[in-house]
Scaffold this active site. Sequence first.
Site, mmCIF file in Angstrom:
data_model
loop_
_atom_site.group_PDB
_atom_site.id
_atom_site.type_symbol
_atom_site.label_atom_id
_atom_site.label_comp_id
_atom_site.label_asym_id
_atom_site.label_seq_id
_atom_site.Cartn_x
_atom_site.Cartn_y
_atom_site.Cartn_z
ATOM 1 N N ARG A 76 52.309 -5.532 20.936
ATOM 2 C CA ARG A 76 51.514 -5.760 22.133
ATOM 3 C C ARG A 76 51.657 -7.218 22.539
ATOM 4 O O ARG A 76 51.366 -8.116 21.737
ATOM 5 C CB ARG A 76 50.049 -5.414 21.847
ATOM 6 C CG ARG A 76 49.136 -5.716 22.993
ATOM 7 C CD ARG A 76 47.696 -5.222 22.784
ATOM 8 N NE ARG A 76 46.940 -5.638 23.935
ATOM 9 C CZ ARG A 76 45.977 -6.560 23.920
ATOM 10 N NH1 ARG A 76 45.572 -7.102 22.795
ATOM 11 N NH2 ARG A 76 45.391 -6.925 25.031
ATOM 12 N N HIS A 120 46.413 -11.365 30.597
ATOM 13 C CA HIS A 120 45.673 -11.874 29.446
ATOM 14 C C HIS A 120 45.230 -13.306 29.805
ATOM 15 O O HIS A 120 45.649 -14.281 29.194
ATOM 16 C CB HIS A 120 46.536 -11.822 28.188
ATOM 17 C CG HIS A 120 45.766 -11.853 26.899
ATOM 18 N ND1 HIS A 120 45.895 -10.892 25.914
ATOM 19 C CD2 HIS A 120 44.855 -12.733 26.427
ATOM 20 C CE1 HIS A 120 45.116 -11.190 24.891
ATOM 21 N NE2 HIS A 120 44.454 -12.311 25.183
ATOM 22 N N GLU A 165 40.392 -7.689 28.118
ATOM 23 C CA GLU A 165 39.027 -8.212 28.011
ATOM 24 C C GLU A 165 38.491 -8.844 29.296
ATOM 25 O O GLU A 165 38.334 -10.078 29.361
ATOM 26 C CB GLU A 165 38.937 -9.228 26.859
ATOM 27 C CG GLU A 165 39.276 -8.657 25.490
ATOM 28 C CD GLU A 165 38.924 -9.623 24.360
ATOM 29 O OE1 GLU A 165 38.416 -10.722 24.643
ATOM 30 O OE2 GLU A 165 39.145 -9.268 23.186
ATOM 31 N N ASN A 294 39.325 -4.111 21.327
ATOM 32 C CA ASN A 294 39.444 -5.313 20.503
ATOM 33 C C ASN A 294 38.133 -5.496 19.753
ATOM 34 O O ASN A 294 37.060 -5.506 20.371
ATOM 35 C CB ASN A 294 39.698 -6.558 21.360
ATOM 36 C CG ASN A 294 41.055 -6.529 22.034
ATOM 37 O OD1 ASN A 294 41.874 -5.639 21.782
ATOM 38 N ND2 ASN A 294 41.304 -7.505 22.895
ATOM 39 N N TYR A 296 36.110 -7.815 16.754
ATOM 40 C CA TYR A 296 36.035 -8.939 15.807
ATOM 41 C C TYR A 296 34.693 -8.990 15.077
ATOM 42 O O TYR A 296 34.645 -9.309 13.903
ATOM 43 C CB TYR A 296 36.282 -10.266 16.539
ATOM 44 C CG TYR A 296 37.724 -10.379 17.011
ATOM 45 C CD1 TYR A 296 38.718 -10.848 16.163
ATOM 46 C CD2 TYR A 296 38.087 -9.967 18.278
ATOM 47 C CE1 TYR A 296 40.039 -10.915 16.570
ATOM 48 C CE2 TYR A 296 39.416 -10.025 18.703
ATOM 49 C CZ TYR A 296 40.382 -10.508 17.835
ATOM 50 O OH TYR A 296 41.697 -10.557 18.233
ATOM 51 N N GLU A 364 43.244 -5.175 19.043
ATOM 52 C CA GLU A 364 43.145 -6.480 18.379
ATOM 53 C C GLU A 364 42.123 -6.390 17.273
ATOM 54 O O GLU A 364 41.051 -5.798 17.449
ATOM 55 C CB GLU A 364 42.690 -7.600 19.326
ATOM 56 C CG GLU A 364 43.744 -8.090 20.268
ATOM 57 C CD GLU A 364 43.247 -9.241 21.143
ATOM 58 O OE1 GLU A 364 42.387 -10.031 20.694
ATOM 59 O OE2 GLU A 364 43.716 -9.321 22.287
HETATM 60 C C1 FCB Z 1 40.277 -12.130 21.785
HETATM 61 C C2 FCB Z 1 41.408 -12.489 22.720
HETATM 62 C C3 FCB Z 1 42.629 -13.021 22.019
HETATM 63 C C4 FCB Z 1 42.278 -13.920 20.855
HETATM 64 C C5 FCB Z 1 41.248 -13.281 19.966
HETATM 65 C C6 FCB Z 1 40.878 -14.101 18.765
HETATM 66 O O1 FCB Z 1 39.079 -12.146 22.476
HETATM 67 O O2 FCB Z 1 41.795 -11.360 23.470
HETATM 68 O O3 FCB Z 1 43.421 -13.662 22.988
HETATM 69 O O4 FCB Z 1 41.895 -15.161 21.314
HETATM 70 O O5 FCB Z 1 40.104 -12.996 20.702
#
Ligand code: FCB
Length: 454
Positions: A76, A120, A165, A294, A296, A364
Amino acid sequence: MTASFPPGFRWGVATSAFQIEGATTTDGRGPSIWDTFAAVPGAVAGGDTGEPAADHYHRWPADLGLLGDLGVDSYRFSVSWPRIQPSGSGRAEPRGLDFYRRLVEGLRERGIEPFLTLYHWDLPQALEDNGGWRSRDTAARFAEYAALVHERLGDVVDHWTTLNEPYPCAVAGYGEGRHAPGAKEGDGALAAAHHLLLGHGLAVQAMRARATPQHQFGIVLNQSPAVPVTDSAADAAAAARQDTLLRRQFTDPLFGGRYAPGLAAMFDGVSEFAFRRDGDLETIGVPLDYLGVNYYYRVHVADAPHREPEPALRTVADIGVDTSRLPDVPRTGMGWPVEPEGLTEALVGLHNRYPALPPLYVTENGCVYPDRSDFADYERITFLSEHIEAARTAAMAGVDLRGYFCWSLLDNFEWAHGYKHRFGLIHVDYATQARTPRASYRWYRDFIAAQRLG
Ligand code: FCB
């Protein structure tokens, strides 16, 4: 963990143009909002800019070799809009398109499926000068740009993601001012969110008009479930506001055929939502072939007073919440709480909320930890394996999950944090541009190989 992902499940890694390419003035590239923002003193940690990044614009052949050795079946990446349209509109810069064509052909030669993202975060500065995403015209410009890229690469790329995002684009970029273009607005940021979604819908329509049957169209959203810090009604309501701002503002129009209930009430006195027009919901809700998630971390939310009492002066981020009260769990080097169960929750939650949801990918997931001198990043290996397991749990629970992409292949420009935080499976020495695979690179390579053996 073997034999538990569906057949054909994709294993990949993700990057983005501005974060790795460098070469910000090469081959006719125009300035983007991130070039402008990074030049503002204090905007990016360490005064870092898009130079040199990982100099991927010149070193892509070696990086393709690293992708090949990793054994991923999918990659990607994003296309830099200001390389294709240096001033945001008009005919395409052939050198920009040629770069991505060479990259994609190189991927295909190695049997790696390209997953292309059109946006992006690197908006051409010329469009920002005309209002940026606050302006409805930017949505139309985005569809034109999408059509140019699709026309040139449609024969070699099947997976087309419009936006990465839109939430941080609108809220961090036009509300909090932490990201480019650095604005702190209420109505402007809500308009930006709307026009990003509109641009997505228009772009899908423009590309589908000339697509072949194997082309797949999708969008990528960050999904951080909101968790109230106590069981009080006030904290539950605060978490609902947070969820409306971060997730439902986007997912309800995309997959639910409606604007998020509660959004207008949250911003009473801040915005009249005059940017919404008849027919926009139909455009935004164009059927999709996939949704990229995505993930985290989760957001932990307490009720709090608005920072600005006067609604007309409030930014979009000022929704009466406190998100600083984190649970007692391990944190990454970014300070983010490590909660793999949040990934299961995000995937299952989408599946349960939207009956018309398309298939999902985790597009992600990754982390930052301080490096050891030998780049033995055991914390990252643990993080990735726990999150892959959380994705597997969602797939076992009935979520149509088609793949997982680790963020990121290489260390890169981590937006307002500059080069300090390193997400790569591969370490990059920015002075020499030497690439050194970390232990996690070898772990992921072996993990993927084991999956293939079943
Ligand atoms: C996401 C972004 C990516 C990167 C990660 C850590 O929000 O899409 O570009 O910065 O965080």
